[in-house]
Design an enzyme around this catalytic site. Structure first.
Site, PDB file in Angstrom:
ATOM      1  CG  ASP A   5      36.570  31.221  25.958  1.00  0.00           C
ATOM      2  OD1 ASP A   5      37.594  30.655  26.380  1.00  0.00           O
ATOM      3  OD2 ASP A   5      36.214  32.353  26.339  1.00  0.00           O
ATOM      4  CD  GLU A   6      36.162  29.979  30.373  1.00  0.00           C
ATOM      5  OE1 GLU A   6      36.862  29.071  30.885  1.00  0.00           O
ATOM      6  OE2 GLU A   6      36.216  31.157  30.733  1.00  0.00           O
ATOM      7  CE  LYS A  41      40.135  32.223  28.974  1.00  0.00           C
ATOM      8  NZ  LYS A  41      38.717  31.872  29.054  1.00  0.00           N
ATOM      9  CB  THR A  42      39.843  37.291  26.354  1.00  0.00           C
ATOM     10  OG1 THR A  42      39.510  36.600  27.544  1.00  0.00           O
ATOM     11  CG2 THR A  42      38.586  37.777  25.688  1.00  0.00           C
ATOM     12  CD  GLN A  46      41.025  29.600  35.028  1.00  0.00           C
ATOM     13  OE1 GLN A  46      40.136  30.420  35.170  1.00  0.00           O
ATOM     14  NE2 GLN A  46      42.081  29.821  34.271  1.00  0.00           N
ATOM     15  NE  ARG A  82      39.327  34.336  38.341  1.00  0.00           N
ATOM     16  CZ  ARG A  82      39.749  34.071  37.125  1.00  0.00           C
ATOM     17  NH1 ARG A  82      39.346  34.799  36.111  1.00  0.00           N
ATOM     18  NH2 ARG A  82      40.616  33.095  36.902  1.00  0.00           N
TER      19      ARG A  82
END
Length: 754
Positions: free
Chosen positions: A224-225, A32-33, A255, A612
């Site tokens: 983002d997010e 994603k980043t 998430q 993670r």
DNA sequence: CTTGCAATGACTGAT
DNA sequence: TCATTGCAAG
């Protein structure tokens, strides 16, 4: 264009689709980043002026990392001008610029959670209300919720439903507290975290020309997010994108873990209604984790009802099963995790920074700290009390804050009598009451005592004047002197340095060192300024309340094990992850068992924890732990049972009878779970693990004695000269070839020679 | 007004 | 367990 070769087809499509609205649903670990960074780089390379870009991230750290990655692709000078940061920091900057338009000073203070709670508390006391019923924390939460939903104090006081709800919960005067709180913040020229968003909306509503300016400035908006945005943030973004419509949101509904902060998962679920013409991209290939981890996480999240359908998959190797470890106490859990880390480090040449210990609550860090310290493993705790929230730091900052903005009531209360200068509570109360009566800030009362007469004793009045004169002298220098010089001067003149220097207790010394650290931080800041220009303390103070522990730049490249809550691990990745405290009432939290929605959020939190990890996950629970000083018995978390057992391997000490399998069986019976029993698979793995498990009767090493001759696979023959623990866990062995060695019996694989 | 001690409640999560 | 608060005495 070679940079872009490393993207897969979906990622590349999402990068290049710049015009119009698009939503990127990005599974955990799906790059994603990368998409966000390359998208910004792409835009700039194709002629978009960086000034026209707005990128909103979840943490300052994420923004910083993204900036440096963009700089690597297209160079520093271009990337620097992108407006990038958290919602709070980006809009705090904009608010400072336009503060006067909504009646604030440019140098308004940002109240952190502590400040605003303390103000709410004094208002409750002033209104003569019972703190047991009007709990400050709860009131704060209600006010925050209202602001996040753009309900002003006036709206609140008019809203029949809200008033009725408060009446039913025997807090009919809540709206008065909200009104007064707002007024006091305004008089102090202070904004709390929620205000930074709320007042941005206010600014845009009341000053269309300002909104218009930013609508045209920010021609491309990235968020983002997105799954963790609240209503207030949602409206800001919607307003800004209304003209150009070039908006790209990135997120993963699986998430979403911040509903307690007002995050509204509907924002991402409803995107398709807001922008019917939008493009949808799904990133489903996970590049981060082993197949076992990805599939185990999928098996957990599948239990949730509310979700956007997607299939996260990976090409990565299968990897190891997820370890499930049971220990008897929280301390034992700490030791066990520390030992596992020690072992993996040794066997795989891993660095400390490859490990993370993730827990549900900050209070759980202690047993791990102790165990890691005993094994000399370097670690760092994130979250909890950040540097800027420590008492001594807040004290000194309060002086700075007051010098920048003397109306700041919370800072004034904090330091007017610290260090002690004979201004007691009754005097302060009189000042506050007078301020309320005259409709001015407490500062105005003490700095102009003839204009605002009070019945304060003459001696106290004189002391107040002295204090005011001191603050005034600091204020004058605020925009004249160099930041570090002034900070140093204030630390001395206020008496704080002397106070802490004289405290020779270990805590006192630590506090003194913290003050020194703050001062040297300011020194560094002073030196970053342009040649010849002066850096002011007021510039340093800007937005300091928005910094968190994760923003400590120096700590980033240190080789340490990370200890943090699962919440703060969001967006991070580690080769080896230990998810600890997997117990009912702890995780899921006892406070989250009231509704399906709350339980689903806890489950998403577990999903975040699992995803993670790159190589290995180990989850553990203790059957008893200390909480507020007394021992409580706990049961394994239901979430362990929710992982498809084919991805798990159980390990545990079989002392105490029942063992894992029995516990799980009981639980299955209790829950009336009709799915295929996990009993059999656990039986299988239990047998296997008993062979290697520590301190059971099968283990030959419980018989080890001082004086035994032993053999070690690396050091050769040696003699036991010392033992620790009962049964022994650690031995000191003298090897003629290698000297004295401290060995953990569990890992050393010592063989006793008869 | 300050000091010192006993009582008390806090632990979800964090910009 | 730990930090904050309330109360009595100086």
């Amino acid at each position: 264009m070679g940079y872009f070769d490393s993207l897969n087809a979906q990622q590349l499509a999402a990068v290049k689709c710049t015009e119009g609205a698009s939503m990127v649903i990005a599974g955990a670990g799906s790059g994603k980043t990368r998409v966000l960074t390359y998208r910004i780089a792409w835009l700039i390379q194709n002629g978009c002026d960086p000034f026209h870009l707005l990128a909103l991230t979840f943490t300052n750290k994420a923004a910083r990392e993204m900036k440096s990655r963009i700089a690597e692709i297209i160079g520093d000078s271009d990337s620097r001008n992108v407006a990038m940061g958290t919602f709070h920091s980006v809009f705090a900057k904009i608010l400072r610029f336009h503060a006067d338009k909504i009646g604030y000073q440019k140098n308004f203070t940002i109240y952190d959670t502590q400040d605003s709670r303390s103000l709410i508390k004094s208002i409750i006391t002033e209104l003569g209300l019972d703190e047991k019923i009007y709990k400050p924390g709860l009131i704060q939460h209600r006010i925050s919720g209202a602001k996040n939903n753009l309900i002003s104090a006036v709206d609140y006081a008019r809203d029949g439903d809200l008033l009725l709800a408060d009446k039913m919960s025997s807090k009919p005067r809540l709206h008065e507290i909200y009104t007064l709180y707002d007024l006091r913040c305004f008089k102090a020229s202070a904004m709390d975290f929620d205000d930074l968003l709320f007042k941005t909306n206010l600014l845009f509503d009341e000053h269309p020309q300002v909104l218009h300016f930013y609508q045209h400035k920010f021609r491309y908006i990235l968020v983002d997010e997105y799954q963790d945005t609240n209503q207030s943030q949602y409206v800001i973004v919607k307003k800004l994108a209304a003209v150009h419509g070039n908006i790209c949101v990135v997120g993963d509904d699986a998430q979403s873990i911040y509903s307690f902060r007002g995050a509204n998962i509907q924002n991402i679920l409803n995107f398709k209604h807001d922008y019917p013409e939008h493009f949808l991209f799904k990133l489903e290939q996970n590049y981060r984790s082993t197949r076992t981890i990805v599939n185990a996480a999928n098996s957990v999240i599948a239990k949730n009802k509310d979700q956007i359908v997607k299939t996260v998959w990976t090409d990565n190797p299968t990897g190891n099963k997820i370890r499930v470890v049971r220990t008897l106490t929280d301390n034992e859990e700490g030791k066990h995790v520390a030992n596992q880390i020690y072992e993996i480090k040794f066997n795989h040449q891993a660095r400390s920074r490859d490990f993370a210990i993730l827990y549900r609550t900050n209070a759980q860090s202690r047993s791990f700290e102790e165990a890691l310290r005993k094994l000399n493993l370097p670690y760092r705790i994130y979250g909890g009390l950040s540097f800027y929230q420590r008492k001594e730091i807040k004290d000194l900052l309060a002086y700075f804050r007051l010098a920048a903005n003397p109306h700041d009531e919370e800072s004034l209360k904090r330091i007017v009598n610290y260090p002690k200068r004979g201004i007691g509570n009754s005097t302060i109360d009189k000042v506050i009451v007078a301020g309320n009566d005259f409709q001015v800030s407490p500062w105005e009362v003490i700095s102009d005592q003839t204009a605002y007469p009070t019945d304060i004793a003459p001696s106290a009045k004189r002391k107040l004047s002295e204090f005011a004169a001191m603050i005034q002298s600091f204020s004058v220098q605020m925009e004249k002197s160099d930041a570090h010089e002034l900070a140093q001067h204030i630390a001395k003149a206020s008496g704080i340095m002397k106070e802490l220097y004289e405290d020779k207790s270990p805590e006192g010394v630590a506090r003194f060192e913290n003050i020194q650290a703050l001062l040297s931080g300011i020194k560094e800041f002073s030196e970053t300024g342009e040649e010849g220009s002066t850096q002011f303390l007021s510039d340093f103070m800007v937005d300091i309340a928005l910094l968190t522990d994760a923003d400590d730049k120096k700590a980033e490249d240190q080789d340490t094990i990370s200890l943090m809550t699962i919440h703060s691990s969001k967006g991070l990745e580690f080769p080896y992850v230990f998810v600890v405290g997997m117990e009912e009432n702890l995780f899921p939290s006892q406070l989250a068992l009231n509704s399906r929605a709350e339980l689903e959020e806890e489950r998403r939190l577990f999903y975040v924890a699992l995803t993670r990890a790159e190589k290995l996950v180990s989850i553990s629970y203790a059957t008893s732990r200390y909480r507020w000083g007394n021992l409580i018995i706990s049961e394994p978390s239901r979430f362990i049972d929710e992982v498809d057992p084919e991805f798990l391997e159980f390990e545990g000490q079989m002392r105490g009878g029942g063992g894992v399998a029995l516990g799980a069986l009981n639980k299955q019976a209790r829950m009336g779970n009709a799915t295929k029993s996990i009993f059999s698979s656990q039986q299988r793995t239990l047998k296997k693990i008993n062979v290697s498990s520590q301190s059971t009767l099968n283990d030959p090493l419980v018989d080890i004695r001082v004086g035994n001759n032993v053999i070690h696979e690396r050091f050769g023959k040696g003699k036991v000269v010392g033992l620790e623990g009962n049964p022994p866990v650690k031995a000191t062995v003298f090897f003629p070839n290698a000297g004295n060695k401290q060995l953990l019996l569990k890992f050393a694989k010592l063989e006793i020679l008869e």
